[in-house]
Design a protein around this motif. Structure first.
Motif, short mmCIF file in Angstrom:
data_model
loop_
_atom_site.label_atom_id
_atom_site.label_comp_id
_atom_site.label_asym_id
_atom_site.label_seq_id
_atom_site.Cartn_x
_atom_site.Cartn_y
_atom_site.Cartn_z
N VAL A 74 0.85 -1.19 0.00
CA VAL A 74 0.00 0.00 0.00
C VAL A 74 0.88 1.23 0.00
CG1 VAL A 74 -1.80 1.25 1.24
CG2 VAL A 74 -1.82 -1.25 1.21
N THR A 75 0.62 2.15 -0.93
CA THR A 75 1.46 3.35 -1.08
C THR A 75 1.00 4.51 -0.22
OG1 THR A 75 0.17 4.23 -2.92
CG2 THR A 75 1.93 2.67 -3.46
N ASN A 76 -0.14 4.34 0.48
CA ASN A 76 -0.74 5.43 1.28
C ASN A 76 -1.16 6.61 0.40
OD1 ASN A 76 -0.39 4.07 3.76
ND2 ASN A 76 1.75 4.72 3.84
N ASN A 77 -1.29 6.37 -0.90
CA ASN A 77 -1.84 7.35 -1.83
C ASN A 77 -3.08 6.70 -2.44
OD1 ASN A 77 -2.29 8.80 -4.41
ND2 ASN A 77 -0.42 9.89 -3.86
N ASN A 78 -4.25 7.07 -1.92
CA ASN A 78 -5.49 6.37 -2.27
C ASN A 78 -5.79 6.37 -3.76
OD1 ASN A 78 -5.96 5.76 0.44
ND2 ASN A 78 -7.10 7.66 0.78
N GLU A 79 -5.54 7.51 -4.42
CA GLU A 79 -5.83 7.58 -5.85
C GLU A 79 -4.91 6.65 -6.64
OE1 GLU A 79 -8.40 9.69 -7.30
OE2 GLU A 79 -8.91 9.50 -5.19
N LEU A 80 -3.64 6.64 -6.31
CA LEU A 80 -2.70 5.75 -7.00
C LEU A 80 -3.01 4.29 -6.71
CD1 LEU A 80 -0.17 5.30 -8.70
CD2 LEU A 80 1.21 5.60 -6.63
N GLN A 110 6.34 11.92 -3.59
CA GLN A 110 5.36 11.87 -2.51
C GLN A 110 5.12 10.44 -2.06
OE1 GLN A 110 2.50 15.55 -3.88
NE2 GLN A 110 1.59 14.01 -2.61
N VAL A 111 5.04 9.53 -3.02
CA VAL A 111 4.86 8.12 -2.67
C VAL A 111 6.07 7.62 -1.88
CG1 VAL A 111 4.70 5.80 -3.64
CG2 VAL A 111 3.34 7.63 -4.62
N LYS A 118 11.17 0.66 2.80
CA LYS A 118 12.44 1.29 2.47
C LYS A 118 12.50 1.54 0.97
CE LYS A 118 17.41 0.73 3.27
NZ LYS A 118 18.45 -0.19 3.79
N VAL A 119 12.75 2.79 0.57
CA VAL A 119 12.69 3.17 -0.84
C VAL A 119 14.05 3.71 -1.28
CG1 VAL A 119 11.54 4.64 -2.55
CG2 VAL A 119 10.24 3.77 -0.60
N ASN A 144 13.19 6.40 5.74
CA ASN A 144 13.41 5.17 4.97
C ASN A 144 13.63 5.44 3.49
OD1 ASN A 144 13.16 3.42 7.17
ND2 ASN A 144 10.93 3.38 6.98
N CYS A 145 13.62 6.71 3.09
CA CYS A 145 13.78 7.08 1.67
C CYS A 145 15.23 7.47 1.42
CB CYS A 145 12.84 8.22 1.29
SG CYS A 145 12.95 8.70 -0.45
N LEU A 146 15.90 6.73 0.54
CA LEU A 146 17.29 7.00 0.18
C LEU A 146 17.33 7.63 -1.21
CD1 LEU A 146 18.86 3.60 1.33
CD2 LEU A 146 18.69 5.72 2.63
N ILE A 147 18.12 8.68 -1.38
CA ILE A 147 18.22 9.40 -2.64
C ILE A 147 19.57 9.11 -3.28
CG2 ILE A 147 18.08 11.63 -3.80
CD1 ILE A 147 15.49 10.80 -2.43
#
Length: 453
Positions: A74-80, A110-111, A118-119, A144-147
């Protein structure tokens, strides 16, 4: 040293040719063959661990095949999540296309910032500081987001092995390149090779991969057409850069329906999900105006209320004009012919302009009756009650035909506070009591008499 050689690719379908030809033999397009210099030193970059056992597939009877529901993230983005069919499937590869500046990177960032997994966000177009500035504007920081800013696939896979992300985002696929091919980033051979590596990685590690793709001037995703066949999901992000609303559509989905729709509003702090699309598709006005009618349409399983605007005026230059925005022009001409032949309304010498507000395109035949009502309202200069909505198809004989899922449309109209609902009397409506008043008609003349009596 490996010998350098050249080959020819079709820019439309990606078919490889031994020599240049004017027409591609696969897709029959003209002047799409281009020459590229390639040098293959190593066929693949991502290699499966040698300790892993190779699974050998055997043929099974269809009755003996076990159904395993796909694990979704689940991405926590309801529309997606709605457009994807419930979330990201593990091991899936999703391609997101759209015009420059439409908000593709903003949506996936945003996602990445709101998902609990972990992204690893790989960018080949922006620096880490630029992404950090955008993340601060979105007011969401995820530890948890790595760039990673890198375009070489060998280096990307080294970082993947070190960080072991649960979700991988690539922005964008056209900027990546591999050392195994001597071609510029964005070329057909580079896109095909790097995409194949990412797909292999996703399938072997059950890691969902999100790819951003550029589009060409025709609105199609740039690169070989085979790229869309290779991935599991193809999403299209649509909208006008001069307007704030964006529409997310699914063009291909191996794990769900392709008829779902997601709507966003672009704000200074990112994309806002629109849970009630009718709020942006219906104009706010103080006085009742002629030439407007509310139609109930369906996008996937979601009922939407949209506003149809029509303007009918006398043709000044003798030749009447027919113009539509968001509606099929040929269908408008058909409806005008039905009104003239079957119902006796003289519209052949008048200009007719039709617009669907909100900037969306609708091909649902259920809005036919609303189009007729808006045209007749403008022609008679009589406003239709704004608490009335329509859902019916118009036939060539002037009959009002039934449409699918009428109960869902009626229920949505009730929720939004409409008082009357005009539909075909041939529709099979469930026996449950509706608080909304149902007006059932069989011909255009009955609808006209009901609305303008």
């Amino acid at each position: 040293m490996a010998k350098t050689k050249t080959t020819f690719f079709c820019q439309n379908c990606g078919t490889q040719h031994a020599k240049w030809v004017g027409q591609c033999g696969a897709c029959k397009e003209w002047n799409t063959i281009v020459e590229e210099v390639i040098q293959k030193e190593e066929k693949r970059v991502w290699k499966q661990s040698t300790t892993a056992k190779q699974k050998v597939n055997k043929p099974l009877k269809i009755a003996d095949i076990e159904l395993n529901p796909e694990e979704r993230i689940v991405t926590n983005n309801n529309e997606l999540d709605t457009v994807l069919g419930g979330g990201l499937v593990k091991g899936s590869v999703t391609l997101l296309g759209g015009e420059p500046g439409i908000g593709k990177s903003t949506l996936l960032l945003q996602v990445a910032l709101n998902i609990s997994q972990k992204v690893l966000y790989v960018s080949g177009e922006e620096s880490q500081s630029q992404i950090k500035m955008r993340a601060e504007r979105l007011e969401a920081i995820n530890s948890n987001c790595l760039i990673l800013t890198e375009t070489n696939t060998q280096q990307i896979f080294k970082n993947i092995e070190e960080t072991e992300p649960e979700v991988l985002v690539i922005d964008s696929i056209q900027t990546l390149h591999t050392n195994s091919i001597e071609a510029s980033p964005g070329s057909i051979s580079q896109i095909r090779e790097t995409s194949a590596e990412l797909i292999k990685f996703a399938k072997e590690t059950a890691t969902p991969v999100l790819l951003i793709g550029h589009i060409n001037k025709e609105g199609n995703i740039a690169g070989p057409k085979i790229l869309e066949h290779m991935v599991d999901v193809v999403l299209q992000f649509e909208g006008d850069r001069n307007h704030t609303y964006r529409i997310l559509r699914s063009q291909k989905n191996r794990f769900g329906s392709t008829s779902e729709l997601g709507i966003y509003e672009m704000l200074s702090d990112g994309l806002r999900e629109i849970s009630n699309p009718s709020e942006i598709l219906i104009s706010k006005k103080d006085a009742d105006l002629s030439g407007t009618a509310i139609a109930s349409t369906l996008e996937g399983i979601r009922p939407l209320m949209i506003e149809i605007q029509a303007l009918v005026s006398t043709a000044v230059y003798g030749t009447p004009q027919r113009s539509t925005t968001g509606y099929n022009l040929k269908r408008l001409n058909m409806i005008l012919a039905v009104l003239e032949k079957r119902a006796g309304f003289k519209l052949g010498a008048k200009d007719v302009f039709l617009n669907i507000t909100g900037g969306i395109n609708v091909d649902d035949p259920a809005i036919d009756l609303a189009v007729v009502a808006a045209i007749l309202s403008s022609n008679q200069d009589i406003a239709i009650n704004p608490n009335v909505c329509f859902a019916a198809e118009v036939g060539l004989a002037g009959e009002i035909r039934p449409v699918s899922k009428i109960d869902q449309r009626i229920t949505e109209a009730e929720k939004l506070g409409y008082k009357s609902f005009v539909a075909s009397k041939y529709n099979k409506i469930s026996s449950k009591n509706h608080s909304i008043k149902l007006i059932l008609v069989g011909k255009i003349e009955e609808a006209f008499a009901t609305l303008f009596a």
